[in-house]
Design a protein around this motif. Structure first.
Motif, PDB file in Angstrom:
ATOM      1  N   GLY A 131     -29.987  11.203  10.655  1.00 22.30           N
ATOM      2  CA  GLY A 131     -31.247  11.922  10.739  1.00 22.30           C
ATOM      3  C   GLY A 131     -31.338  12.891  11.896  1.00 22.30           C
ATOM      4  O   GLY A 131     -32.351  13.570  12.057  1.00 22.30           O
ATOM      5  N   GLN A 133     -29.193  15.940  14.318  1.00 23.83           N
ATOM      6  CA  GLN A 133     -28.062  16.843  14.498  1.00 23.83           C
ATOM      7  C   GLN A 133     -27.546  16.699  15.926  1.00 23.83           C
ATOM      8  O   GLN A 133     -28.320  16.682  16.885  1.00 23.83           O
ATOM      9  N   ARG A 193     -33.833  16.183  15.813  1.00 21.99           N
ATOM     10  CA  ARG A 193     -34.190  15.585  14.516  1.00 21.99           C
ATOM     11  C   ARG A 193     -34.006  16.596  13.384  1.00 21.99           C
ATOM     12  O   ARG A 193     -34.455  17.737  13.484  1.00 21.99           O
ATOM     13  N   GLN A 194     -33.322  16.159  12.350  1.00 22.71           N
ATOM     14  CA  GLN A 194     -33.144  17.003  11.182  1.00 22.71           C
ATOM     15  C   GLN A 194     -34.424  17.011  10.344  1.00 22.71           C
ATOM     16  O   GLN A 194     -35.123  16.002  10.236  1.00 22.71           O
ATOM     17  N   THR A 195     -34.749  18.144   9.746  1.00 28.68           N
ATOM     18  CA  THR A 195     -35.949  18.267   8.925  1.00 28.68           C
ATOM     19  C   THR A 195     -35.583  18.777   7.539  1.00 28.68           C
ATOM     20  O   THR A 195     -34.613  19.513   7.367  1.00 28.68           O
ATOM     21  N   GLN A 196     -36.367  18.365   6.557  1.00 26.88           N
ATOM     22  CA  GLN A 196     -36.198  18.808   5.180  1.00 26.88           C
ATOM     23  C   GLN A 196     -37.576  19.143   4.603  1.00 26.88           C
ATOM     24  O   GLN A 196     -38.617  18.708   5.123  1.00 26.88           O
ATOM     25  N   MET A 197     -37.585  19.906   3.523  1.00 26.82           N
ATOM     26  CA  MET A 197     -38.848  20.272   2.868  1.00 26.82           C
ATOM     27  C   MET A 197     -39.214  19.219   1.815  1.00 26.82           C
ATOM     28  O   MET A 197     -38.355  18.766   1.051  1.00 26.82           O
ATOM     29  N   LEU A 198     -40.468  18.801   1.832  1.00 29.39           N
ATOM     30  CA  LEU A 198     -40.986  17.851   0.837  1.00 29.39           C
ATOM     31  C   LEU A 198     -42.014  18.562  -0.042  1.00 29.39           C
ATOM     32  O   LEU A 198     -42.983  19.139   0.457  1.00 29.39           O
ATOM     33  N   THR A 199     -41.804  18.533  -1.359  1.00 28.63           N
ATOM     34  CA  THR A 199     -42.736  19.141  -2.317  1.00 28.63           C
ATOM     35  C   THR A 199     -43.352  18.039  -3.172  1.00 28.63           C
ATOM     36  O   THR A 199     -42.625  17.222  -3.760  1.00 28.63           O
TER      37      THR A 199
END
Length: 225
Positions: A131, A133, A193-199
């Motif tokens: 989670g 980098q 902290r790695q981030t991702q998009m949530l839809t």
């Protein structure tokens, strides 16, 4: 000159002659953690730091027939807190030294490294945190190294004697008559902290609702680490 000829020195009593070769130097190697590390657990880990010749083509790495003329097989020593208690490491066939189980904020005080340029690094295989980098950097400098070092790695860059750029991971362990002279290098791991998009999509079907109704959603974080 002036008629004075070379005279043989006669030793008529038991005599001890001592020689000191300053072909080794000191290096203080430090491991630190930076960045967003509050929840990573990185500070509780141990790390494997590495040293290897920065210019191996200039060196004889082998020790043939048991002769210790090359780097391979030589012993180096360090301590962490008590100078009277040292640990021993053996230089590998590739000239590389691995320092295992290094805790964060520990300073490894090498006392007799061969006087060459060493490249500082880390085995990052066990340093990753899910989670996050990981970006590693090395800073280095030398303190008190003599200006007129006679061997190949003596040089001056700006105000730093015997040192290259402070972020290249290469440190010059010079032979020096000054016992306080020491190279310094710090290996830093930065965790972000790695981030991702949530839809989130809502589909209404079955004729029981309206496509124009408003809906509220609640998103709950399950993994709070």
């Amino acid at each position: 000159e002036g008629g004075v000829k070379f005279a043989r020195l006669a030793v008529t009593a038991p005599t001890t002659i001592s020689f000191t070769n300053h072909y080794t130097g000191k290096l203080d190697l430090t491991k630190v953690i930076g960045g967003e590390n509050k929840y990573t657990g990185a500070e509780a880990k141990t790390y494997t730091l590495t040293l290897e010749p920065a210019h191996p083509t200039k060196l004889d790495l082998k020790s043939d027939d048991g002769a210790q003329h090359g780097l391979s097989g030589k012993k180096v020593h360090y301590y962490t807190t008590d100078p009277s208690t040292t640990e021993e490491l053996t230089i590998g066939q590739d000239g590389k030294i691995s320092i295992p189980n290094v805790s964060v904020n520990t300073v490894i005080h090498f006392i007799d490294l061969p006087a060459i340029q060493w490249k500082v690094g880390e085995d990052t295989s066990g340093a990753a945190v899910t989670g996050y980098q990981l970006v590693q950097s090395v800073t280095d400098k030398n303190n008190g190294v003599v200006v007129n070092a006679a061997h190949w790695n003596g040089y001056v860059t700006g105000n730093e004697i015997g040192s290259t750029a402070t972020n290249d991971g290469i440190v010059s362990v010079d032979s020096s008559l000054d016992s306080a002279a020491v190279a310094k290098a710090t290996v830093t791991n930065e965790y972000t902290r790695q981030t991702q998009m949530l839809t989130v999509s809502k589909i209404v079907s079955g004729g029981m609702g309206s496509n124009t109704d408003d809906f509220s959603f609640t998103i709950t974080l399950v993994d709070t680490t």
